[in-house]
Write a protein that holds these residues in place. Structure first.
Motif, PDB file in Angstrom:
ATOM      1  N   GLY A 167       0.912  -1.302   0.036  1.00 14.84           N
ATOM      2  CA  GLY A 167      -0.122   0.331   0.006  1.00 14.84           C
ATOM      3  C   GLY A 167       0.989   1.387  -0.107  1.00 14.84           C
ATOM      4  O   GLY A 167       0.222   1.922  -0.770  1.00 14.84           O
ATOM      5  N   ARG A 168       1.349   0.829   1.249  1.00 12.76           N
ATOM      6  CA  ARG A 168       2.548   2.527   0.783  1.00 12.76           C
ATOM      7  C   ARG A 168       3.558   2.457   0.010  1.00 12.76           C
ATOM      8  O   ARG A 168       4.104   3.887  -1.239  1.00 12.76           O
ATOM      9  CB  ARG A 168       4.098   2.570   2.187  1.00 12.76           C
ATOM     10  N   ALA A 169       4.154   1.249  -0.832  1.00 10.32           N
ATOM     11  CA  ALA A 169       4.444   1.082  -2.436  1.00 10.32           C
ATOM     12  C   ALA A 169       4.210   2.223  -3.282  1.00 10.32           C
ATOM     13  O   ALA A 169       4.024   2.649  -4.001  1.00 10.32           O
ATOM     14  CB  ALA A 169       5.091  -0.079  -2.402  1.00 10.32           C
ATOM     15  N   PHE A 170       2.329   1.815  -3.565  1.00 12.69           N
ATOM     16  CA  PHE A 170       1.475   2.521  -4.558  1.00 12.69           C
ATOM     17  C   PHE A 170       1.159   3.617  -4.309  1.00 12.69           C
ATOM     18  O   PHE A 170       1.366   4.603  -4.990  1.00 12.69           O
ATOM     19  CB  PHE A 170       0.388   1.618  -4.135  1.00 12.69           C
ATOM     20  N   CYS A 219      -9.152  10.497  -2.067  1.00  9.23           N
ATOM     21  CA  CYS A 219      -9.830   9.567  -2.357  1.00  9.23           C
ATOM     22  C   CYS A 219     -10.632   9.278  -1.086  1.00  9.23           C
ATOM     23  O   CYS A 219     -11.388  10.701   0.159  1.00  9.23           O
ATOM     24  CB  CYS A 219      -8.472   8.443  -1.672  1.00  9.23           C
ATOM     25  N   GLU A 220     -11.617   8.185  -0.320  1.00  3.63           N
ATOM     26  CA  GLU A 220     -12.656   8.119   0.080  1.00  3.63           C
ATOM     27  C   GLU A 220     -12.406   6.723   1.342  1.00  3.63           C
ATOM     28  O   GLU A 220     -11.885   6.093   0.961  1.00  3.63           O
ATOM     29  CB  GLU A 220     -14.218   8.183  -0.495  1.00  3.63           C
ATOM     30  N   VAL A 221     -13.163   7.110   2.694  1.00  4.13           N
ATOM     31  CA  VAL A 221     -12.581   5.351   3.472  1.00  4.13           C
ATOM     32  C   VAL A 221     -14.171   5.308   3.525  1.00  4.13           C
ATOM     33  O   VAL A 221     -14.376   6.027   4.223  1.00  4.13           O
ATOM     34  CB  VAL A 221     -11.641   5.889   3.973  1.00  4.13           C
ATOM     35  N   PHE A 222     -14.327   4.241   3.484  1.00  2.36           N
ATOM     36  CA  PHE A 222     -16.131   4.113   3.834  1.00  2.36           C
ATOM     37  C   PHE A 222     -15.750   3.020   5.040  1.00  2.36           C
ATOM     38  O   PHE A 222     -14.891   3.104   6.015  1.00  2.36           O
ATOM     39  CB  PHE A 222     -16.418   3.007   3.261  1.00  2.36           C
ATOM     40  N   LEU A 223     -17.153   3.681   6.367  1.00  3.70           N
ATOM     41  CA  LEU A 223     -17.913   4.455   7.448  1.00  3.70           C
ATOM     42  C   LEU A 223     -17.613   3.105   7.782  1.00  3.70           C
ATOM     43  O   LEU A 223     -18.241   3.243   9.316  1.00  3.70           O
ATOM     44  CB  LEU A 223     -17.965   6.016   7.773  1.00  3.70           C
ATOM     45  N   PRO A 225      -8.318   1.130  11.126  1.00  6.18           N
ATOM     46  CA  PRO A 225      -6.587   0.595   9.752  1.00  6.18           C
ATOM     47  C   PRO A 225      -7.032   1.591   8.921  1.00  6.18           C
ATOM     48  O   PRO A 225      -5.525   1.664   8.842  1.00  6.18           O
ATOM     49  CB  PRO A 225      -6.853  -1.234  10.145  1.00  6.18           C
ATOM     50  N   VAL A 226      -7.426   1.690   8.332  1.00 10.90           N
ATOM     51  CA  VAL A 226      -7.787   2.092   7.345  1.00 10.90           C
ATOM     52  C   VAL A 226      -7.439   3.909   7.009  1.00 10.90           C
ATOM     53  O   VAL A 226      -6.644   3.899   6.875  1.00 10.90           O
ATOM     54  CB  VAL A 226      -8.788   1.795   5.544  1.00 10.90           C
ATOM     55  N   LEU A 227      -8.221   4.086   8.350  1.00 11.00           N
ATOM     56  CA  LEU A 227      -8.532   5.678   8.471  1.00 11.00           C
ATOM     57  C   LEU A 227      -6.622   5.913   8.567  1.00 11.00           C
ATOM     58  O   LEU A 227      -6.438   7.556   8.409  1.00 11.00           O
ATOM     59  CB  LEU A 227      -9.494   6.231   9.170  1.00 11.00           C
ATOM     60  N   LEU A 228      -5.940   5.155   9.905  1.00 10.47           N
ATOM     61  CA  LEU A 228      -4.798   5.435  10.371  1.00 10.47           C
ATOM     62  C   LEU A 228      -3.780   5.267   9.135  1.00 10.47           C
ATOM     63  O   LEU A 228      -3.011   6.143   9.058  1.00 10.47           O
ATOM     64  CB  LEU A 228      -4.499   4.609  11.697  1.00 10.47           C
TER      65      LEU A 228
END
Length: 201
Positions: free
Chosen positions: A100-103, A120-124, A130-133
């Motif tokens: 993920g960090r490489a992307f 971008c967005e993150v579903f809640l 972990p995704v938000l962090l």
């Protein structure tokens, strides 16, 4: 082994589709027609390889595209010029291994030469802390929330300022140096000078 990030190849679309649809509820499912839409239109569509196998993919659109996502349109109504990450998927066995960090490093290297911001967005729904962090540690900040009418899901809308863009734009304008690492868009897009500055197309 090292992670290799490169443009997707057409014969890999079936594998990308399977990877997307095995990702779980944090990623909206795709069908073959929708994936072809991305292959034909996405400005950035890259895969990661690790140990010779597909480890993930990332799809991105510039704000001048005619992308039909309601989340993309939400950003369009509020921000004039940005690079939008529609989705990033990392194979479950590769999560936590730096893919993920490489992307995101690769996408930012592409975007900061052309756009002042990444969105971008993150579903809640569920436990997406972990995704938000992850996004917060990469410099994204929540700028609002949006309920997707097509999926009835609430998303945190995230934006990251690309600090290098102003210097690149002031120094090179629309004529970026012809260097191998200065990747050109996969698909035809409007020159920077012709991109809308008030609303998306």
């Amino acid at each position: 082994m090292s992670i290799v990030v490169r443009d997707v190849r057409e014969h890999e679309l079936d594998s990308v589709l399977a990877l997307n649809n095995a990702a779980g509820p944090a990623i909206l499912p795709l069908d073959a027609a929708r994936l072809r839409y991305f292959f034909d239109r996405a400005e950035y569509f890259r895969v990661a390889e690790r140990d010779g196998s597909l480890a993930g993919f990332l799809i991105g659109m510039g704000s001048a595209s005619d992308h039909d996502s309601s989340n993309f349109r939400w950003f369009c109504e509020r921000y004039p010029n940005f690079f939008y990450i529609d989705r990033i998927v990392v194979a479950s066995r590769r999560r936590g291994g730096g893919v993920g960090r490489a992307f995101y490093a690769d996408a930012q290297s592409y975007a900061e030469l052309r756009y002042p911001q990444m969105a971008c967005e993150v579903f809640l729904e569920g436990t997406n802390d972990p995704v938000l962090l992850f996004h917060g540690s990469f410099g994204f900040r929540e700028v609002g929330q949006h309920v997707m009418p097509e999926a009835d899901m609430r998303a945190a809308m995230l934006m990251k300022q690309l600090c290098s863009h102003a210097w690149v734009h002031e120094t090179y304008g629309d004529a970026l140096p012809k260097l191998p690492w200065v990747l050109q868009p996969r698909v035809a897009s409007a020159p920077l000078a012709q991109r809308p500055t008030g609303t998306c197309s």
